[in-house]
Design a protein around this motif. Sequence first.
Motif, PDB file in Angstrom:
ATOM      1  N   GLY A  75       0.805  -1.211   0.000  1.00 14.96           N
ATOM      2  CA  GLY A  75       0.000   0.000   0.000  1.00 14.96           C
ATOM      3  C   GLY A  75       0.845   1.270   0.000  1.00 14.96           C
ATOM      4  N   LYS A  76       2.059   1.179   0.537  1.00 17.35           N
ATOM      5  CA  LYS A  76       2.987   2.309   0.554  1.00 17.35           C
ATOM      6  C   LYS A  76       3.856   2.370  -0.701  1.00 17.35           C
ATOM      7  N   GLY A  77       3.666   1.392  -1.596  1.00 20.29           N
ATOM      8  CA  GLY A  77       4.428   1.396  -2.842  1.00 20.29           C
ATOM      9  C   GLY A  77       5.698   0.572  -2.815  1.00 20.29           C
ATOM     10  N   TYR A  78       5.865  -0.287  -1.802  1.00 16.76           N
ATOM     11  CA  TYR A  78       7.056  -1.139  -1.713  1.00 16.76           C
ATOM     12  C   TYR A  78       6.675  -2.584  -2.026  1.00 16.76           C
ATOM     13  N   GLU A  79       7.518  -3.257  -2.794  1.00 13.10           N
ATOM     14  CA  GLU A  79       7.307  -4.670  -3.095  1.00 13.10           C
ATOM     15  C   GLU A  79       8.157  -5.506  -2.140  1.00 13.10           C
ATOM     16  N   PRO A  80       7.519  -6.270  -1.241  1.00 11.47           N
ATOM     17  CA  PRO A  80       8.276  -7.042  -0.240  1.00 11.47           C
ATOM     18  C   PRO A  80       8.897  -8.329  -0.783  1.00 11.47           C
ATOM     19  N   TYR A  81       8.818  -8.537  -2.084  1.00  8.39           N
ATOM     20  CA  TYR A  81       9.464  -9.696  -2.715  1.00  8.39           C
ATOM     21  C   TYR A  81      10.184  -9.200  -3.966  1.00  8.39           C
ATOM     22  N   ALA A  82      11.315  -8.556  -3.718  1.00 11.17           N
ATOM     23  CA  ALA A  82      12.066  -7.918  -4.797  1.00 11.17           C
ATOM     24  C   ALA A  82      12.667  -8.964  -5.725  1.00 11.17           C
ATOM     25  N   TYR A  83      12.924  -8.549  -6.960  1.00 10.14           N
ATOM     26  CA  TYR A  83      13.438  -9.481  -7.956  1.00 10.14           C
ATOM     27  C   TYR A  83      14.946  -9.416  -8.115  1.00 10.14           C
ATOM     28  N   LYS A  84      15.575  -8.371  -7.620  1.00 12.34           N
ATOM     29  CA  LYS A  84      17.000  -8.225  -7.884  1.00 12.34           C
ATOM     30  C   LYS A  84      17.651  -7.375  -6.808  1.00 12.34           C
TER      31      LYS A  84
END
Length: 277
Positions: A75-84
Motif C-alpha cells: 500500500g505504501k508502494g514497496y514490493e516485499p518480494y524484490a526481484y534483484k
Amino acid sequence: MEALRVWRASSNLFGFTASRAARPLRFHTRCCSAAAATAKSPQDRRRRSASSSATTSDRDSIRAIRLKKVEELRGKGYEPYAYKWDRTHTTKELQEEYNHLDNGEVCEEAAVSIAGRIVARRAFGKLVFMTIRDATGTIQLYCEKGSLSEDQFEQLKGFIDIGDILGASGSIKKTEKGELSVYVKQFEILTKSLLPLPDKYVDMIANPEVADVFRTRAKVVSEILKTMESLGFIEVETPVLQVGGIEKVYEIGRIFRNEGISTRHNPEFTTIEGVYH
C-alpha cells in the motif's frame, strides 16, 4: 582411494566395507545422512510433539500479522518480494577485508552491498542493530536514524522481522565494542518471511552447523566422482549389475530403510556401489 580415506578420517560419518572376488569386483560404501546424524533422542521428539499443538495458534497469529505487513508495504508502494539486488561482498569477504579497523572507526570511503537473512534484531531508540547471515557467515547491520530517510527508518522499525531476507548497502564501521558492521545507508526487503524461524533442531536456517555438514558432504561426493572418473568408472542410474557392454560402472544412491535407529547404524544413508566386469 584417497578421497574415501580422507572422508572416513575427517568426518566419521560412514563405515566402509569392501569385498573382492576373482571377478567381478564389487565395492560398497555407506554414508549416514546429515539428517539422521543429527537425529535427537525419543524424549526430545516427544517434547517437540507435545508443544507443537500449543505453538500452532501462535504461528497462525504471527503469519496473520506478517501478511498484514505485506499488504501495508504494498500500500505504501514497496514490493516485499524484490526481484534483484546487486551484491558486492559476502559477509565473510567483509570480515576478512575490514577486520583491521580500530574500535569506533568508520571507513566512509567503503561502498559495500550485501544480502542475507535477518537472524537477530534489537532496537534502541534511534539505533537498530541486526545480524544478517548469508552462505558464508554473519555480519552486523548498524542502522542509525540520521543515516536513513525518515520513511526507511520507520519501515526498519515497524516492518522488518527476524527471518526476512534483506539487501543493505552503505559504508563500514567497527563499533566501540569491536563489532564489524555495515553502516547502512539504504536497504530493501528482498523476501518478507511470513513465519518465524523454525526449531533449531530441524532446519539449516536456524542451525548452520547442519548446513556445514551438508556442504562437507557435497565436497566429499564431488571428490568421489573425480576419483571414480580417474579410475575409468562411469556413473550410471540403473542397477549396476544389469549394465552390459561397459567394464566399470558405479552408482551413488540415497537409501532409507523403514527400521529403528540404533547406536550401531542409521536407517538413512548414502551408498556407492560399483562393478568391475
